[in-house]
Write a protein that holds these residues in place. Structure first.
Motif, PDB file in Angstrom:
ATOM      1  N   GLU A  37      59.461  47.072  28.764  1.00 45.43           N
ATOM      2  CA  GLU A  37      59.799  45.791  28.159  1.00 45.43           C
ATOM      3  C   GLU A  37      60.974  45.138  28.876  1.00 45.43           C
ATOM      4  N   ALA A  38      61.950  45.945  29.264  1.00 45.85           N
ATOM      5  CA  ALA A  38      63.090  45.404  30.003  1.00 45.85           C
ATOM      6  C   ALA A  38      62.641  44.827  31.334  1.00 45.85           C
ATOM      7  N   GLU A  39      61.704  45.504  31.999  1.00 44.94           N
ATOM      8  CA  GLU A  39      61.180  45.002  33.259  1.00 44.94           C
ATOM      9  C   GLU A  39      60.435  43.683  33.056  1.00 44.94           C
TER      10      GLU A  39
ATOM     11  N   HIS B 229      44.645  37.301  40.311  1.00 47.24           N
ATOM     12  CA  HIS B 229      44.898  37.356  41.762  1.00 47.24           C
ATOM     13  C   HIS B 229      45.554  36.080  42.263  1.00 47.24           C
ATOM     14  N   GLU B 230      45.099  34.945  41.776  1.00 50.17           N
ATOM     15  CA  GLU B 230      45.595  33.664  42.293  1.00 50.17           C
ATOM     16  C   GLU B 230      46.922  33.246  41.664  1.00 50.17           C
ATOM     17  N   ARG B 231      47.075  33.463  40.360  1.00 43.63           N
ATOM     18  CA  ARG B 231      48.253  32.932  39.671  1.00 43.63           C
ATOM     19  C   ARG B 231      49.338  33.975  39.435  1.00 43.63           C
ATOM     20  N   TYR B 232      48.948  35.253  39.287  1.00 40.77           N
ATOM     21  CA  TYR B 232      49.918  36.300  38.978  1.00 40.77           C
ATOM     22  C   TYR B 232      49.774  37.448  39.976  1.00 40.77           C
ATOM     23  N   PRO B 233      50.060  37.209  41.243  1.00 39.28           N
ATOM     24  CA  PRO B 233      49.806  38.220  42.275  1.00 39.28           C
ATOM     25  C   PRO B 233      50.646  39.486  42.147  1.00 39.28           C
ATOM     26  N   HIS B 234      51.741  39.436  41.394  1.00 38.65           N
ATOM     27  CA  HIS B 234      52.596  40.614  41.249  1.00 38.65           C
ATOM     28  C   HIS B 234      52.278  41.411  39.988  1.00 38.65           C
ATOM     29  N   LEU B 235      51.246  41.001  39.277  1.00 37.82           N
ATOM     30  CA  LEU B 235      50.830  41.715  38.080  1.00 37.82           C
ATOM     31  C   LEU B 235      49.819  42.785  38.472  1.00 37.82           C
TER      32      LEU B 235
ATOM     33  N   PRO C  36      58.723  38.251  34.361  1.00 39.17           N
ATOM     34  CA  PRO C  36      57.419  38.127  33.705  1.00 39.17           C
ATOM     35  C   PRO C  36      56.267  38.230  34.706  1.00 39.17           C
ATOM     36  N   PHE C  37      55.152  38.740  34.218  1.00 43.17           N
ATOM     37  CA  PHE C  37      53.931  38.890  35.020  1.00 43.17           C
ATOM     38  C   PHE C  37      54.142  39.779  36.235  1.00 43.17           C
ATOM     39  N   THR C  38      54.925  40.831  36.032  1.00 37.03           N
ATOM     40  CA  THR C  38      55.056  41.883  37.042  1.00 37.03           C
ATOM     41  C   THR C  38      54.807  43.221  36.351  1.00 37.03           C
ATOM     42  N   GLY C  39      54.673  44.247  37.138  1.00 39.35           N
ATOM     43  CA  GLY C  39      54.429  45.563  36.571  1.00 39.35           C
ATOM     44  C   GLY C  39      52.989  45.729  36.134  1.00 39.35           C
ATOM     45  N   VAL C  40      52.753  46.723  35.310  1.00 38.37           N
ATOM     46  CA  VAL C  40      51.396  47.100  34.909  1.00 38.37           C
ATOM     47  C   VAL C  40      51.013  46.394  33.615  1.00 38.37           C
ATOM     48  N   LEU C  41      49.786  45.879  33.576  1.00 37.83           N
ATOM     49  CA  LEU C  41      49.193  45.353  32.353  1.00 37.83           C
ATOM     50  C   LEU C  41      47.874  46.089  32.147  1.00 37.83           C
ATOM     51  N   ARG C  42      47.805  46.873  31.070  1.00 34.82           N
ATOM     52  CA  ARG C  42      46.628  47.691  30.782  1.00 34.82           C
ATOM     53  C   ARG C  42      45.717  46.925  29.828  1.00 34.82           C
TER      54      ARG C  42
ATOM     55  N   MET D  76      46.539  41.482  20.729  1.00 34.90           N
ATOM     56  CA  MET D  76      47.771  42.195  21.097  1.00 34.90           C
ATOM     57  C   MET D  76      48.428  42.735  19.843  1.00 34.90           C
ATOM     58  N   ARG D  77      49.352  43.659  20.029  1.00 38.66           N
ATOM     59  CA  ARG D  77      50.106  44.181  18.887  1.00 38.66           C
ATOM     60  C   ARG D  77      51.028  43.100  18.325  1.00 38.66           C
ATOM     61  N   THR D  78      51.148  43.068  17.014  1.00 34.08           N
ATOM     62  CA  THR D  78      52.101  42.158  16.392  1.00 34.08           C
ATOM     63  C   THR D  78      53.511  42.487  16.884  1.00 34.08           C
ATOM     64  N   GLY D  79      54.234  41.472  17.338  1.00 37.40           N
ATOM     65  CA  GLY D  79      55.594  41.675  17.817  1.00 37.40           C
ATOM     66  C   GLY D  79      55.680  42.258  19.207  1.00 37.40           C
ATOM     67  N   ALA D  80      54.589  42.238  19.977  1.00 34.35           N
ATOM     68  CA  ALA D  80      54.620  42.778  21.340  1.00 34.35           C
ATOM     69  C   ALA D  80      55.692  42.087  22.164  1.00 34.35           C
ATOM     70  N   ALA D  81      56.438  42.862  22.930  1.00 37.02           N
ATOM     71  CA  ALA D  81      57.543  42.308  23.718  1.00 37.02           C
ATOM     72  C   ALA D  81      57.048  41.294  24.744  1.00 37.02           C
ATOM     73  N   ARG D  82      55.812  41.461  25.216  1.00 35.50           N
ATOM     74  CA  ARG D  82      55.283  40.559  26.242  1.00 35.50           C
ATOM     75  C   ARG D  82      54.352  39.512  25.637  1.00 35.50           C
ATOM     76  N   SER D  83      54.517  39.217  24.347  1.00 33.68           N
ATOM     77  CA  SER D  83      53.616  38.287  23.673  1.00 33.68           C
ATOM     78  C   SER D  83      53.597  36.910  24.332  1.00 33.68           C
ATOM     79  N   ALA D  84      54.750  36.443  24.812  1.00 37.77           N
ATOM     80  CA  ALA D  84      54.792  35.135  25.468  1.00 37.77           C
ATOM     81  C   ALA D  84      53.942  35.143  26.741  1.00 37.77           C
ATOM     82  N   GLU D  85      53.964  36.256  27.475  1.00 35.68           N
ATOM     83  CA  GLU D  85      53.120  36.365  28.662  1.00 35.68           C
ATOM     84  C   GLU D  85      51.638  36.351  28.293  1.00 35.68           C
ATOM     85  N   TYR D  86      51.281  37.085  27.239  1.00 32.94           N
ATOM     86  CA  TYR D  86      49.880  37.151  26.838  1.00 32.94           C
ATOM     87  C   TYR D  86      49.383  35.780  26.377  1.00 32.94           C
ATOM     88  N   GLU D  87      50.232  35.044  25.679  1.00 30.78           N
ATOM     89  CA  GLU D  87      49.849  33.708  25.250  1.00 30.78           C
ATOM     90  C   GLU D  87      49.672  32.777  26.445  1.00 30.78           C
TER      91      GLU D  87
END
Length: 335
Positions: free
Chosen positions: A91-93, A124-130, A98-104, A302-313
């Protein structure tokens, strides 16, 4: 154990990792290799943790390592603490970049082949570091993975009606009727739902949400059907009496369509699957229902209160914009 100021010494994360590794492998050498620690260092870390906690965690013999009763109880707690620390770091990462690291991402089988190309292209086009990881599973398994933290985001049919889960609607899509070439409804438009009462309908295996949706459509059409192990069937033409036990099911839509091409019955397909699945055979026709056609809604979850909720939206918004070439009706964020 206490130190001079009367406060109990705190165990370190490295001690917890060492103990958790030994608890998992029940072997010092294997545990040390698993976490990249030397065997003496690992043994010392576990001993230090035992001293700090004031309990014996392991029963050491010349041949093997066993967990003591206290060790069995505390191993569960240690794993939970380490999982939470890992989630904290993720979550800190995400906050830092945003939009980096692993998204399962978990996807149901009746969506994955037809929507993943758009999802992968978008990432691939918009979030290449994800770093996107895709897991194709049935709905129940996906929800278990979401609740346990094994998965971050789901792509599946809704509504789910599950506490602790937030749905981000993406689109609605109609179902169509796929029939053999010689079927009386083949190629027709404006088919009433009530016509399903006269059909030998082939279904997916139990566990697929699309099977449940097909059965719901049949109930709405007025077909008196109750059991999960039975399907609507013809009265007459197909040779089976209505409500007879299903003798043919399929694990995937590709097999289901091939069964239809072989003359074993008809089936319902979501519009996104139609092009890919029906172009493999020349022995099929497609029928379209009268408005309002039976349909399903597909969403992120997504889980309620997910730390990356803004990214998912944001990802949901971007995906809605990328669906222009698909035969769907995009749903805005408000549903």
């Amino acid at each position: 154990m206490t130190v001079g100021n009367g406060k109990r010494r705190q165990s370190s994360l490295s001690q917890l990792r060492a103990f958790a590794a030994v608890a998992e492998h029940l072997h010092f050498r294997d545990a040390a290799a698993a976490i990249g620690m030397s065997q003496p260092a690992l043994s010392g870390a576990v001993s230090a943790l035992e001293e700090t906690l004031g309990v014996t965690l392991l029963e050491r013999t010349t041949r093997k390592v066993l967990l003591s009763p206290a060790g069995e109880r505390l191993a569960v707690r240690a794993k939970a603490v380490l999982d939470e620390v890992g989630a904290l770091l993720e979550e800190a990462e995400a906050v830092r970049a945003p939009f980096t690291g692993v998204l399962r991402l978990g996807v149901i089988p009746t969506v994955a082949p037809y929507l993943l190309p758009a999802v992968l292209r978008l990432v691939h086009e918009r979030y290449p570091h994800l770093d996107l990881e895709v897991h194709e599973e049935q709905t129940a398994s996906l929800l278990d993975g979401l609740h346990s933290g094994r998965l971050d985001l789901l792509l599946l049919a809704v509504p789910l009606g599950v506490p602790g889960v937030v749905e981000l609607p993406l689109f609605d899509e109609d179902f169509v009727l796929v029939t053999p070439l010689d079927h009386w409804l083949g190629g027709r438009e404006g088919i009433p739902r009530e016509a399903l009462k006269e059909l030998d309908l082939l279904l997916l295996d139990e566990g697929h949400c699309l099977r449940d949706q097909a059965l719901d459509i049949c109930r709405e059409a007025g077909l008196g059907f109750k059991g999960a192990g039975r399907s609507p069937s013809v009265e007459g033409g197909g040779g089976r009496r209505a409500g007879a036990p299903v003798t043919t099911t399929a694990a995937g839509l590709s097999t289901l369509v091939q069964l239809v091409a072989g003359g074993l019955g008809c089936t319902l397909l979501p519009r996104t699957a139609l092009k890919l699945e029906t172009t493999r055979s020349s022995q099929l026709l497609t029928g379209y229902f009268a408005d309002p056609a039976p349909s399903r809604r597909v969403a992120f979850a997504m889980r309620t209160g997910a730390a990356r909720s803004a990214e998912y939206e944001e990802l949901a918004t971007a995906l809605r914009e990328a669906l222009g070439t698909l035969p769907v009706r995009v749903v805005n964020a408000a549903g």
